[in-house]
Design an enzyme around this catalytic site. Structure first.
Site, PDB file in Angstrom:
ATOM      1  N   LYS A 170     -30.154   8.729 109.109  1.00 35.77           N
ATOM      2  CA  LYS A 170     -29.815   8.511 110.513  1.00 35.77           C
ATOM      3  C   LYS A 170     -30.991   9.335 111.383  1.00 35.77           C
ATOM      4  CE  LYS A 170     -28.319   9.707 113.889  1.00 35.77           C
ATOM      5  NZ  LYS A 170     -28.971   9.958 115.338  1.00 35.77           N
ATOM      6  N   GLY A 201     -29.677   4.956 115.282  1.00 36.93           N
ATOM      7  CA  GLY A 201     -28.276   4.839 116.318  1.00 36.93           C
ATOM      8  C   GLY A 201     -28.067   6.266 116.832  1.00 36.93           C
ATOM      9  N   GLY A 207     -24.311   8.696 113.315  1.00 36.20           N
ATOM     10  CA  GLY A 207     -24.489   9.934 112.439  1.00 36.20           C
ATOM     11  C   GLY A 207     -23.087  10.360 111.954  1.00 36.20           C
ATOM     12  N   GLU A 245     -29.925  22.944 108.032  1.00 33.65           N
ATOM     13  CA  GLU A 245     -30.891  23.461 108.574  1.00 33.65           C
ATOM     14  C   GLU A 245     -30.704  23.748 110.055  1.00 33.65           C
ATOM     15  OE1 GLU A 245     -33.274  24.874 106.773  1.00 33.65           O
ATOM     16  OE2 GLU A 245     -33.020  23.818 104.839  1.00 33.65           O
ATOM     17  N   CYS A 279     -37.883  25.208 115.126  1.00 33.72           N
ATOM     18  CA  CYS A 279     -36.616  25.948 115.114  1.00 33.72           C
ATOM     19  C   CYS A 279     -36.938  27.220 114.190  1.00 33.72           C
ATOM     20  CB  CYS A 279     -35.476  25.340 113.902  1.00 33.72           C
ATOM     21  SG  CYS A 279     -36.611  24.563 112.663  1.00 33.72           S
ATOM     22  N   GLU A 371     -30.859  30.103 121.151  1.00 35.43           N
ATOM     23  CA  GLU A 371     -32.060  29.326 120.992  1.00 35.43           C
ATOM     24  C   GLU A 371     -32.395  28.447 122.298  1.00 35.43           C
ATOM     25  OE1 GLU A 371     -31.985  25.926 118.057  1.00 35.43           O
ATOM     26  OE2 GLU A 371     -33.663  27.070 117.251  1.00 35.43           O
TER      27      GLU A 371
HETATM   28  P1  NAP Z   1     -28.151  17.536 117.751  1.00 31.02           P
HETATM   29  O1  NAP Z   1     -27.338  16.872 118.496  1.00 31.02           O
HETATM   30  O2  NAP Z   1     -27.802  18.664 116.492  1.00 31.02           O
HETATM   31  O3  NAP Z   1     -28.876  16.345 116.789  1.00 31.02           O
HETATM   32  C1  NAP Z   1     -29.447  16.495 115.513  1.00 31.02           C
HETATM   33  C2  NAP Z   1     -29.066  15.173 114.771  1.00 31.02           C
HETATM   34  O4  NAP Z   1     -27.628  14.935 114.367  1.00 31.02           O
HETATM   35  C3  NAP Z   1     -29.590  13.870 115.555  1.00 31.02           C
HETATM   36  O5  NAP Z   1     -29.894  12.883 114.785  1.00 31.02           O
HETATM   37  C4  NAP Z   1     -28.238  13.502 116.167  1.00 31.02           C
HETATM   38  O6  NAP Z   1     -28.271  12.259 116.744  1.00 31.02           O
HETATM   39  C5  NAP Z   1     -27.281  13.740 115.193  1.00 31.02           C
HETATM   40  N1  NAP Z   1     -25.872  14.080 115.420  1.00 31.02           N
HETATM   41  C6  NAP Z   1     -25.604  14.646 116.822  1.00 31.02           C
HETATM   42  N2  NAP Z   1     -23.997  14.702 117.124  1.00 31.02           N
HETATM   43  C7  NAP Z   1     -23.764  14.310 115.611  1.00 31.02           C
HETATM   44  C8  NAP Z   1     -22.367  14.199 115.135  1.00 31.02           C
HETATM   45  N3  NAP Z   1     -21.232  14.420 115.912  1.00 31.02           N
HETATM   46  N4  NAP Z   1     -22.311  13.694 113.830  1.00 31.02           N
HETATM   47  C9  NAP Z   1     -23.273  13.540 113.087  1.00 31.02           C
HETATM   48  N5  NAP Z   1     -24.695  13.517 113.529  1.00 31.02           N
HETATM   49  C10 NAP Z   1     -24.785  13.967 115.062  1.00 31.02           C
HETATM   50  O7  NAP Z   1     -29.536  18.293 118.491  1.00 31.02           O
HETATM   51  P2  NAP Z   1     -29.944  17.740 119.784  1.00 31.02           P
HETATM   52  O8  NAP Z   1     -29.096  17.245 120.595  1.00 31.02           O
HETATM   53  O9  NAP Z   1     -31.137  16.872 119.424  1.00 31.02           O
HETATM   54  O10 NAP Z   1     -30.596  19.231 120.179  1.00 31.02           O
HETATM   55  C11 NAP Z   1     -29.957  20.171 120.978  1.00 31.02           C
HETATM   56  C12 NAP Z   1     -30.276  21.662 120.393  1.00 31.02           C
HETATM   57  O11 NAP Z   1     -30.245  21.435 118.956  1.00 31.02           O
HETATM   58  C13 NAP Z   1     -31.811  21.997 120.625  1.00 31.02           C
HETATM   59  O12 NAP Z   1     -31.987  22.402 122.083  1.00 31.02           O
HETATM   60  C14 NAP Z   1     -31.961  22.955 119.599  1.00 31.02           C
HETATM   61  O13 NAP Z   1     -31.523  24.085 120.155  1.00 31.02           O
HETATM   62  C15 NAP Z   1     -31.105  22.391 118.428  1.00 31.02           C
HETATM   63  N6  NAP Z   1     -32.145  21.648 117.684  1.00 31.02           N
HETATM   64  C16 NAP Z   1     -32.441  22.211 116.364  1.00 31.02           C
HETATM   65  C17 NAP Z   1     -33.438  21.781 115.393  1.00 31.02           C
HETATM   66  C18 NAP Z   1     -33.965  22.471 114.298  1.00 31.02           C
HETATM   67  O14 NAP Z   1     -34.822  21.999 113.513  1.00 31.02           O
HETATM   68  N7  NAP Z   1     -33.220  23.208 113.652  1.00 31.02           N
HETATM   69  C19 NAP Z   1     -33.906  20.420 115.714  1.00 31.02           C
HETATM   70  C20 NAP Z   1     -33.395  19.955 117.065  1.00 31.02           C
HETATM   71  C21 NAP Z   1     -32.561  20.584 117.820  1.00 31.02           C
HETATM   72  P3  NAP Z   1     -28.882  11.715 118.273  1.00 31.02           P
HETATM   73  O15 NAP Z   1     -30.331  12.028 118.098  1.00 31.02           O
HETATM   74  O16 NAP Z   1     -28.139  10.661 118.670  1.00 31.02           O
HETATM   75  O17 NAP Z   1     -28.111  13.149 119.181  1.00 31.02           O
END
Ligand code: NAP
Ligand code: MG
Length: 464
Positions: A170, A201, A207, A245, A279, A371
């Site tokens: 996903k 999705g 997810g 991660e 990250c 972050e």
């Molecule tokens: P996120 O919500 O954690 O998204 C990461 C992945 O998880 C995406 O595929 C997301 O889908 C999915 N996801 C979201 N909610 C979920 C749930 N309840 N169950 C299962 N999967 C789920 O991150 P973001 O909203 O894109 O970014 C927010 C913050 O996260 C950033 O500002 C940053 O601080 C941090 N971040 C860290 C990394 C890293 O490499 N460690 C990468 C990205 C972001 P959707 O795309 O539909 O949300």
């Protein structure tokens, strides 16, 4: 941009169970470039069934056969290098040269690395009167973010397939197009139907359904600590394996004996690349009090080269742009001194944030603890080495870091005391074979190289 109006399940592009779609937006000009289907729990279930059905056959293949498919995958990705780079530039916004050199070339190298690793990896070892077999864990649910969209897919899918696992992916809702390209490359590479499946999705729908699915054996997640902690709780309750991660707030420690100009310039480039959406970015620069003013002047000059729309792309979406600008405002409110950039959007169109540098940052400030995930650098002064170490280790995260010193042994001694998963010594290069992963709330589990492969294996001991 070409998009598939379907899911890649059981070796073919199949219509989604529902009719909802996700609009893919180019963050540089805010135009919709494509739509992809929004998967439902029914799509996830179909994909997990396909992965389960394919598992026994794939798990039984010889490592050499899996290596041959991974070589073909590497070649299929390499043949699409330009298409990958253009796609990531369109859906993430990164400058094309960066998309080519990083978003395309790194995952091509990582896919190839697993073909090489498989040639020598021992899936069997002798321990006293036992033979220990390393066997694939089963069906893997992979959930990936948008910041290095293809790299994060390949860093999970290549080792999982190399181990003999089957996968349901996903990808992030913001960057589904490069995930579809990846599925095309898998298809071309001749993997058996069902070994890899793609469900595009939303995180909260597709997810969550994947993370909660009873027939998934291991969940590998990269993204925010908030979502990761929820996924770990769900996986823990079901007693299934999980790899996380998560975020970082990594320290770039410049010791007094270092080449200050080089350490500051490389440090600024590290934070600004990919618009700060990394990250492992060294978002806290730690400089000795005596060199502090000089370092701030060097960083201010270096940041000026990162012109929005030129060397620095937009953030991925309006929400991230607003979030990062909010952090910059908070930094000003908490008393940090803005020496480059600021909260104002530098361009009228696109989700840009100016390359921003804060001086006089103290360790307790929000911008020194959380972050930000944008092009924002905080420069903190330290009094002595013990103070530098306290500051470096003084966040909930521990993903990466850097140490600079005139003498390599001095830098290594400091790095060994840092609570973090990776440290670059005097500008050491990225190594796609070195284990990557976090201490503390940056997560657990390791990706890349042989350690990344081990995540997808468990052991069975036979006694004689
Ligand atoms: P996120 O919500 O954690 O998204 C990461 C992945 O998880 C995406 O595929 C997301 O889908 C999915 N996801 C979201 N909610 C979920 C749930 N309840 N169950 C299962 N999967 C789920 O991150 P973001 O909203 O894109 O970014 C927010 C913050 O996260 C950033 O500002 C940053 O601080 C941090 N971040 C860290 C990394 C890293 O490499 N460690 C990468 C990205 C972001 P959707 O795309 O539909 O949300
Ligand atoms: Mg999200």
């Amino acid at each position: 941009m070409k998009a598939h109006d379907a899911m890649y399940i059981d070796g073919a592009w199949r219509p989604a169970a529902g009719t909802d779609t996700i609009a893919v937006v180019n963050p540089a000009d805010e135009q919709v470039i494509a739509t992809v289907p929004a998967g439902t729990p029914a799509d996830v279930d179909a994909a997990v069934r396909a992965a389960r059905a394919a598992f026994p056959g794939w798990a039984a293949t010889a490592p050499a056969e899996r290596a041959a498919r991974l070589t073909a995958l590497r070649d299929a990705l390499a043949a699409r290098r330009e298409e990958i780079a253009e796609t990531v530039t369109a859906e993430l916004g990164s400058p094309l040269a960066f998309s080519q050199a990083v978003h395309a070339d790194v995952p091509i190298a990582v896919a190839g690395s697993y073909a090489t690793i498989l040639a020598t990896h021992a899936f069997e070892e002798k321990v006293g009167n036992s033979t220990v077999h390393h066997e694939p864990v089963g069906v893997v649910g992979a959930i990936t973010p948008w910041n290095y969209p293809l790299h994060q897919i390949v860093a999970k899918v290549a080792p999982a397939l190399a181990a003999g696992c089957t996968v349901v992916l996903k990808p992030a809702e913001d960057t589904p197009l490069v995930a579809q390209l990846f599925a095309e490359a898998i298809d071309e590479a001749g993997f058996p139907a069902g070994t890899f499946n793609l469900v595009t999705g939303l995180g909260l729908v597709a997810g969550q359904a994947l993370a909660e699915h009873a027939d998934v054996d291991l969940v590998s997640f990269t993204g925010s600590t908030a979502v990761g902690s929820r996924i770990a709780a769900t996986a823990g309750a079901a007693v299934k394996r999980v790899a996380l991660e998560l975020g970082g707030k990594s320290a770039n420690v410049i010791l007094p004996s270092a080449d200050l100009a080089r350490a500051v310039n490389v440090g600024v480039a590290n934070v600004m690349s990919n618009s700060g959406q990394t990250c492992s970015a060294w978002t806290r620069m730690l400089v000795h009090r005596d060199q502090y003013d000089q370092a701030v002047a060097l960083a201010t000059a270096a940041a000026a080269k990162y012109v929005a729309g030129g060397r620095i792309g937009p953030l991925v979406n309006a929400k991230q742009q607003a979030r990062v600008r909010g952090y910059i405002e908070q930094g000003v409110e908490e008393g940090a001194r803005l020496v480059a950039g600021g909260p104002e959007a530098p361009l009228d169109k696109g989700y840009y944030v100016a390359a921003t540098v804060f001086a006089d940052v103290t360790p307790d400030m929000t911008i020194a603890q959380e972050e930000i995930f944008g092009p924002v650098l905080s420069i903190l002064p330290y009094e002595d080495e013990a103070d530098a170490l306290r500051i470096a280790n003084g966040t909930v995260y521990g993903l990466a870091g850097a140490v600079w010193a005139g003498d390599q042994d001095e830098a290594v001694a400091f790095a060994r005391r840092m609570d973090t998963g990776q440290v670059d010594i005097n500008g050491g290069r990225f190594n796609p074979l070195a284990p990557f992963g976090g201490y503390k709330q940056s997560g657990f589990g390791r990706e890349l190289g042989a350690h990344g492969l081990a995540e997808y294996l468990h052991t069975k001991s036979l006694q004689f």
